[in-house]
Motif scaffolding. Structure first.
Motif, PDB file in Angstrom:
ATOM      1  N   PRO A 191      16.658  38.789  -5.699  1.00 46.75           N
ATOM      2  CA  PRO A 191      15.695  39.006  -4.600  1.00 46.75           C
ATOM      3  C   PRO A 191      15.360  37.721  -3.849  1.00 46.75           C
ATOM      4  CG  PRO A 191      14.981  40.137  -6.600  1.00 46.75           C
ATOM      5  CD  PRO A 191      16.123  39.252  -6.993  1.00 46.75           C
ATOM      6  N   ALA A 192      15.295  36.603  -4.564  1.00 50.02           N
ATOM      7  CA  ALA A 192      14.981  35.324  -3.916  1.00 50.02           C
ATOM      8  C   ALA A 192      16.094  34.930  -2.952  1.00 50.02           C
ATOM      9  CB  ALA A 192      14.780  34.240  -4.967  1.00 50.02           C
ATOM     10  N   PHE A 193      17.336  35.103  -3.364  1.00 47.57           N
ATOM     11  CA  PHE A 193      18.459  34.808  -2.482  1.00 47.57           C
ATOM     12  C   PHE A 193      18.501  35.769  -1.305  1.00 47.57           C
ATOM     13  CE2 PHE A 193      19.826  31.988  -5.742  1.00 47.57           C
ATOM     14  CZ  PHE A 193      20.768  31.126  -5.167  1.00 47.57           C
ATOM     15  N   GLY A 194      18.214  37.039  -1.584  1.00 46.78           N
ATOM     16  CA  GLY A 194      18.191  38.017  -0.502  1.00 46.78           C
ATOM     17  C   GLY A 194      17.151  37.673   0.550  1.00 46.78           C
ATOM     18  N   GLN A 195      15.974  37.235   0.108  1.00 49.41           N
ATOM     19  CA  GLN A 195      14.909  36.851   1.034  1.00 49.41           C
ATOM     20  C   GLN A 195      15.308  35.607   1.827  1.00 49.41           C
ATOM     21  OE1 GLN A 195      12.251  38.502   1.833  1.00 49.41           O
ATOM     22  NE2 GLN A 195      11.379  36.943   3.202  1.00 49.41           N
ATOM     23  N   TYR A 196      15.964  34.645   1.161  1.00 50.52           N
ATOM     24  CA  TYR A 196      16.389  33.428   1.859  1.00 50.52           C
ATOM     25  C   TYR A 196      17.393  33.783   2.961  1.00 50.52           C
ATOM     26  CZ  TYR A 196      17.905  28.639   2.722  1.00 50.52           C
ATOM     27  OH  TYR A 196      18.185  27.441   3.338  1.00 50.52           O
ATOM     28  N   ARG A 197      18.369  34.642   2.623  1.00 46.73           N
ATOM     29  CA  ARG A 197      19.378  35.025   3.617  1.00 46.73           C
ATOM     30  C   ARG A 197      18.740  35.753   4.790  1.00 46.73           C
ATOM     31  NH1 ARG A 197      22.394  37.431  -1.329  1.00 46.73           N
ATOM     32  NH2 ARG A 197      23.493  35.593  -2.176  1.00 46.73           N
ATOM     33  N   LYS A 198      17.741  36.616   4.489  1.00 45.72           N
ATOM     34  CA  LYS A 198      17.043  37.339   5.555  1.00 45.72           C
ATOM     35  C   LYS A 198      16.302  36.370   6.469  1.00 45.72           C
ATOM     36  CE  LYS A 198      13.461  40.826   6.400  1.00 45.72           C
ATOM     37  NZ  LYS A 198      12.726  39.914   7.323  1.00 45.72           N
ATOM     38  N   GLU A 199      15.601  35.398   5.875  1.00 45.32           N
ATOM     39  CA  GLU A 199      14.847  34.438   6.675  1.00 45.32           C
ATOM     40  C   GLU A 199      15.784  33.571   7.522  1.00 45.32           C
ATOM     41  OE1 GLU A 199      12.303  32.257   4.059  1.00 45.32           O
ATOM     42  OE2 GLU A 199      11.060  34.009   3.581  1.00 45.32           O
ATOM     43  N   TYR A 200      16.933  33.245   6.963  1.00 46.03           N
ATOM     44  CA  TYR A 200      17.882  32.451   7.745  1.00 46.03           C
ATOM     45  C   TYR A 200      18.425  33.273   8.915  1.00 46.03           C
ATOM     46  CZ  TYR A 200      21.603  29.280   9.064  1.00 46.03           C
ATOM     47  OH  TYR A 200      22.415  28.431   9.773  1.00 46.03           O
ATOM     48  N   ALA A 201      18.705  34.558   8.670  1.00 46.16           N
ATOM     49  CA  ALA A 201      19.172  35.431   9.746  1.00 46.16           C
ATOM     50  C   ALA A 201      18.091  35.592  10.818  1.00 46.16           C
ATOM     51  CB  ALA A 201      19.571  36.792   9.175  1.00 46.16           C
ATOM     52  N   ASP A 202      16.822  35.689  10.392  1.00 43.56           N
ATOM     53  CA  ASP A 202      15.718  35.788  11.355  1.00 43.56           C
ATOM     54  C   ASP A 202      15.638  34.512  12.201  1.00 43.56           C
ATOM     55  OD1 ASP A 202      15.100  38.268  10.364  1.00 43.56           O
ATOM     56  OD2 ASP A 202      13.427  37.575   9.120  1.00 43.56           O
ATOM     57  N   TYR A 203      15.787  33.370  11.544  1.00 47.47           N
ATOM     58  CA  TYR A 203      15.792  32.074  12.244  1.00 47.47           C
ATOM     59  C   TYR A 203      16.915  32.051  13.285  1.00 47.47           C
ATOM     60  CZ  TYR A 203      17.663  27.201  12.392  1.00 47.47           C
ATOM     61  OH  TYR A 203      18.211  25.998  12.747  1.00 47.47           O
ATOM     62  N   PHE A 230      19.189  17.916   8.167  1.00 50.28           N
ATOM     63  CA  PHE A 230      19.280  19.377   8.072  1.00 50.28           C
ATOM     64  C   PHE A 230      20.667  19.912   8.402  1.00 50.28           C
ATOM     65  CE2 PHE A 230      17.256  18.980  12.373  1.00 50.28           C
ATOM     66  CZ  PHE A 230      18.248  19.584  13.136  1.00 50.28           C
ATOM     67  N   LEU A 231      21.487  19.129   9.104  1.00 47.90           N
ATOM     68  CA  LEU A 231      22.862  19.564   9.310  1.00 47.90           C
ATOM     69  C   LEU A 231      23.613  19.633   7.983  1.00 47.90           C
ATOM     70  CD1 LEU A 231      23.896  17.689  12.582  1.00 47.90           C
ATOM     71  CD2 LEU A 231      23.709  20.162  12.264  1.00 47.90           C
ATOM     72  N   ARG A 232      23.217  18.800   7.034  1.00 50.28           N
ATOM     73  CA  ARG A 232      23.868  18.771   5.724  1.00 50.28           C
ATOM     74  C   ARG A 232      23.188  19.689   4.715  1.00 50.28           C
ATOM     75  NH1 ARG A 232      28.661  15.491   5.270  1.00 50.28           N
ATOM     76  NH2 ARG A 232      28.517  13.870   6.846  1.00 50.28           N
ATOM     77  N   THR A 233      21.873  19.896   4.857  1.00 54.27           N
ATOM     78  CA  THR A 233      21.112  20.564   3.803  1.00 54.27           C
ATOM     79  C   THR A 233      20.582  21.938   4.198  1.00 54.27           C
ATOM     80  OG1 THR A 233      18.998  19.601   4.485  1.00 54.27           O
ATOM     81  CG2 THR A 233      20.363  18.303   2.976  1.00 54.27           C
ATOM     82  N   LYS A 234      20.818  22.385   5.400  1.00 52.07           N
ATOM     83  CA  LYS A 234      20.186  23.537   6.023  1.00 52.07           C
ATOM     84  C   LYS A 234      18.717  23.220   6.308  1.00 52.07           C
ATOM     85  CE  LYS A 234      22.580  27.884   5.735  1.00 52.07           C
ATOM     86  NZ  LYS A 234      23.899  27.509   5.219  1.00 52.07           N
ATOM     87  N   ILE A 235      18.117  24.054   7.088  1.00 52.55           N
ATOM     88  CA  ILE A 235      16.798  23.750   7.613  1.00 52.55           C
ATOM     89  C   ILE A 235      15.743  23.632   6.517  1.00 52.55           C
ATOM     90  CG2 ILE A 235      16.246  26.164   8.079  1.00 52.55           C
ATOM     91  CD1 ILE A 235      15.298  23.061  10.218  1.00 52.55           C
ATOM     92  N   GLN A 236      15.907  24.367   5.405  1.00 55.86           N
ATOM     93  CA  GLN A 236      14.947  24.255   4.306  1.00 55.86           C
ATOM     94  C   GLN A 236      15.608  24.680   3.000  1.00 55.86           C
ATOM     95  OE1 GLN A 236      12.237  27.298   6.051  1.00 55.86           O
ATOM     96  NE2 GLN A 236      12.165  28.160   3.973  1.00 55.86           N
ATOM     97  N   PRO A 237      15.056  24.251   1.859  1.00 54.10           N
ATOM     98  CA  PRO A 237      15.635  24.624   0.570  1.00 54.10           C
ATOM     99  C   PRO A 237      15.121  25.975   0.084  1.00 54.10           C
ATOM    100  CG  PRO A 237      13.795  23.157   0.217  1.00 54.10           C
ATOM    101  CD  PRO A 237      13.930  23.327   1.719  1.00 54.10           C
ATOM    102  N   LEU A 238      15.748  26.479  -0.959  1.00 51.58           N
ATOM    103  CA  LEU A 238      15.238  27.629  -1.691  1.00 51.58           C
ATOM    104  C   LEU A 238      14.517  27.106  -2.926  1.00 51.58           C
ATOM    105  CD1 LEU A 238      15.005  30.620  -2.545  1.00 51.58           C
ATOM    106  CD2 LEU A 238      17.292  30.417  -3.550  1.00 51.58           C
TER     107      LEU A 238
END
Length: 698
Positions: free
Chosen positions: A337-349, A307-315
């Motif tokens: 919208p899919a990218f926006g949601q991914y960025r939001k979830e990463y910020a929440d994490y 996950f250090l290389r791939t981030k915690i999860q994929p889109l």
């Protein structure tokens, strides 16, 4: 005798090993390299290896034990002497006397420096005590897919015992550090005689009295786990819940990827420009087309290296497999919208898990993007990093596949993952990375790159970090030119710039290899020097087609890609002084070069709204190393100037103001100036001619 393994490669060569004359450090490096050559055993940059030797202490002249171990940030597959650390083993073990517990881990890393024996050591990694607190002469810490599958499976400890009985130890997940070294030492003391230890959710430790014994132990342990998983998969009959989506045909997948990658690249580059990679291997397709994709992908990876290389999860994209991707605006409207949601979830994490001293949030864009039925896209700072990210996620797929076959896949809790990803020591490692080169995040597409000026331009841009796509009509020249570049930074495509389909095919190769195009340099060309009455229609047409129409078509198709990316770009025409200066026996060539120059001005005016800069580099008198000076052109220019062909280099050098011979490398510097320095210049000309007063543009 060559040993037989089914699931790993046996690469030990006795003759090669004997050549090291029992040099234990050399044998440890040899073992490391052949282990790292098999990606089923460990990923690029993953795992670490060590050996212990007896050396003379330079201060006391007494014999002391020294541990040689892979240093921070290295890769065992390419490990050399300069990439290892040499430490006094006893001093390292003495750190147990000052260790104050888990909260003391970061301080302990600093204390490793007080244990240094070899003053040329690489910075010791966080895993150093894991090797130092174990007594064995040779140790491997590896991340094999099969072992991580065991380590990440539900009831991992029970499964470990089922496979190896009492011959393997097991320790639960714990962040790497001094305390984990103590846990390994404790496990060994409680289970004397074991051949290795499985680290929960992490990997494998194995050892031996010699480098060869250690190597064989590692392979045998991995083979046993692999066999166990293979049998479990046979018993289940299917993996990942079976197939949900049917893969498109390979031609359709490639076409979809080529259409989509520039859009994905632009979205992934909202904070930092990225380079792409595409994979549609059987392993990838089995996972992304499965019923269990929606359950497993959000869980994230288990091994920290993954996950250090791939981030915690994929889109995971929700685009239909048969989605029409030709309408970029409509597709972008679905992707944003899919990218926006991914960025939001990463910020929440980040915000949920951060601590008072956590580093600032990193780029929230995905690294791994999955498109069921098509393939997997990866985006990172350079080609090597994104290719490695792809390899790591494929390893993660293999881990999930094995763990699901054994019992059930488990991932690290989000807080544990965050504590690894945003560890201050990890941040310190990132800060030690070499400064990026100016063009490291750029993709340059160069015509006429099989030799001469085009090859020199490719050399210069690659030297400054660019990913280069070499194109030429001559495949033999291309292959020879491409062979001079390092892995990952280049590819080549046969391209006839007079043929629209050939240009499209070459651009597709660039997009599939790197995700898009940022710099287009039209260097392909030829020169014909004839008097008006001797100039044929064929002469006229070939110059117009290669120099002018080719430039038009390259710009037209390249602009489509650049607009999809939304990252701006550069278009450079390699024209000539002859487009500015009238001379004899030059009507067809000079007219074509003048057309190139004015087309640049027209394109600069039209494409400025897209932040695409269009400029011209005008060479003159590039004789040495230039392909167009071979044959008839040189003869024509010599005749026009009343000299012999052999006298041309000196003649051209003497006629410029600086009295300098101009080389292809000089033209390449002009191109570099436009794409890396003059970022607010468009519609301009740089004359690289030593100073020709009659070619001054002002």
């Amino acid at each position: 005798m060559t040993k037989k393994f089914k699931h790993v490669d046996y690469l030990w060569d006795n003759d090669e090993a004997k050549a090291f004359n029992d040099d234990q450090v050399a044998l440890f490096l040899y073992r490391s390299n052949i282990l790292g050559a098999d990606l089923r055993i460990t990923n690029y940059g993953g795992g670490n290896t060590s050996c212990k030797t007896i050396e003379k202490d330079p201060l006391t002249n007494e014999e002391v034990e020294v541990m040689w171990v892979k240093g921070s940030g290295g890769d065992i597959g390419t490990l050399t002497r300069s990439g290892i650390a040499g430490l006094y083993t006893e001093r390292l073990r003495d750190l147990k006397k000052v260790y104050r517990g888990i909260e003391d881990e970061d301080r302990m890393v600093g204390l490793f420096n007080h244990c240094i024996y070899d003053l040329d050591s690489k910075a010791p990694s966080i895993d150093t005590p894991l090797h130092g607190l174990l007594p064995f002469a040779h140790i491997d810490h590896l991340h094999p897919d099969a072992l991580i599958a065991v380590a990440a499976a539900k009831d991992s400890e029970k499964v470990t015992k089922e496979i190896w009985g009492d011959t393997m130890g097991w320790v639960p997940w714990q962040r790497p550090g001094f305390d984990l070294g103590l846990q390994l030492e404790k496990c060994l003391n409680e289970n004397p005689g074991i051949r290795g230890i499985v680290l929960g959710s992490h990997g494998l430790f194995t050892w031996g009295n010699t480098s060869y014994e250690c190597y064989m132990n590692s392979l045998e342990v991995i083979e046993m786990a692999s066999e166990y998983i293979e049998n479990k998969i046979k018993d289940k009959g299917s993996v990942f819940g079976g197939q949900k989506v049917q893969s498109l045909a390979i031609e359709e997948r490639t076409e979809k990827a080529a259409q989509l990658m520039p859009l994905l690249r632009g979205l992934c580059s909202s904070e930092n420009q990225m380079i792409g990679h595409f994979s549609d291997s059987d392993v990838v397709l089995e996972f992304i087309n499965s019923n269990d994709l929606d359950r497993l992908a959000p869980m994230g990876t288990s091994c920290p290296d993954h996950f250090l290389r791939t981030k915690i999860q994929p889109l995971v994209l929700t685009l239909d497999a048969n989605e029409d991707l030709t309408n970029s605006e409509a597709v972008l409207a679905k992707l944003e919208p899919a990218f926006g949601q991914y960025r939001k979830e990463y910020a929440d994490y980040y915000n949920t898990c951060k601590k008072s001293n956590s580093p600032a949030m990193r780029d929230p864009n995905p690294v791994i993007i999955i498109y069921p039925a098509v393939g997997m896209f990866s985006f990172a700072k350079n080609k090597q990093t994104t290719r490695v990210a792809t390899e790591f996620y494929i390893n993660a797929i293999n881990v999930m596949r094995g763990a699901e076959a054994i019992t059930e896949y488990t991932s690290l809790p989000r807080q544990e993952a965050f504590d690894i990803e945003y560890w201050l020591l990890e941040e310190a490692k990132l800060s030690r990375m070499p400064k990026e080169q100016p063009l490291s995040r750029k993709v340059a597409f160069i015509t006429g790159a099989g030799g001469g000026i085009g090859k020199a331009i490719a050399d210069k841009l690659a030297a400054e970090g660019a990913n280069v796509v070499l194109t030429d009509v001559n495949e033999d020249s291309l292959k020879e030119a491409h062979a001079t570049f390092k892995r990952d930074i280049s590819t080549y495509a046969v391209c006839d710039v007079t043929n629209t389909e050939s240009i499209a095919s070459a651009y597709k190769k660039a997009v599939i290899e790197f995700g898009g195009v940022d710099i287009v340099v039209h260097s392909a060309g030829l020169a014909i020097s004839k008097a008006l009455e001797d100039t044929t229609d064929k002469d006229w047409n070939i110059l117009q087609n290669i120099l002018v129409k080719g430039q038009f078509d390259l710009a037209k198709q390249g602009t489509v890609i650049m607009r999809k990316q939304g990252l701006g770009g550069d278009y450079i025409a390699i024209a000539s002084k002859n487009g500015l200066v009238a001379g004899p026996n030059n009507v067809a060539y000079g007219t074509a070069k003048a057309a190139q120059q004015h087309m640049v001005r027209l394109l600069a005016a039209e494409l400025s709204k897209d932040k695409i800069r269009v400029n011209t580099v005008n060479p003159d008198g590039v004789i040495v190393g230039s392909k167009i000076w071979e044959g008839a052109w040189a003869e024509g220019r010599a005749k026009a100037n009343g000299i012999t062909v052999e006298e041309l280099p000196a003649f051209y050098a003497k006629r410029n103001l600086l009295n300098e011979i101009i080389t292809p490398a000089d033209i390449a510097k002009g191109v570099f100036s436009f794409v890396a320095i003059l970022d607010k210049s468009t519609g301009n000309i740089i004359n690289v001619d030593g100073g020709m007063a009659n070619a001054f543009v002002r």
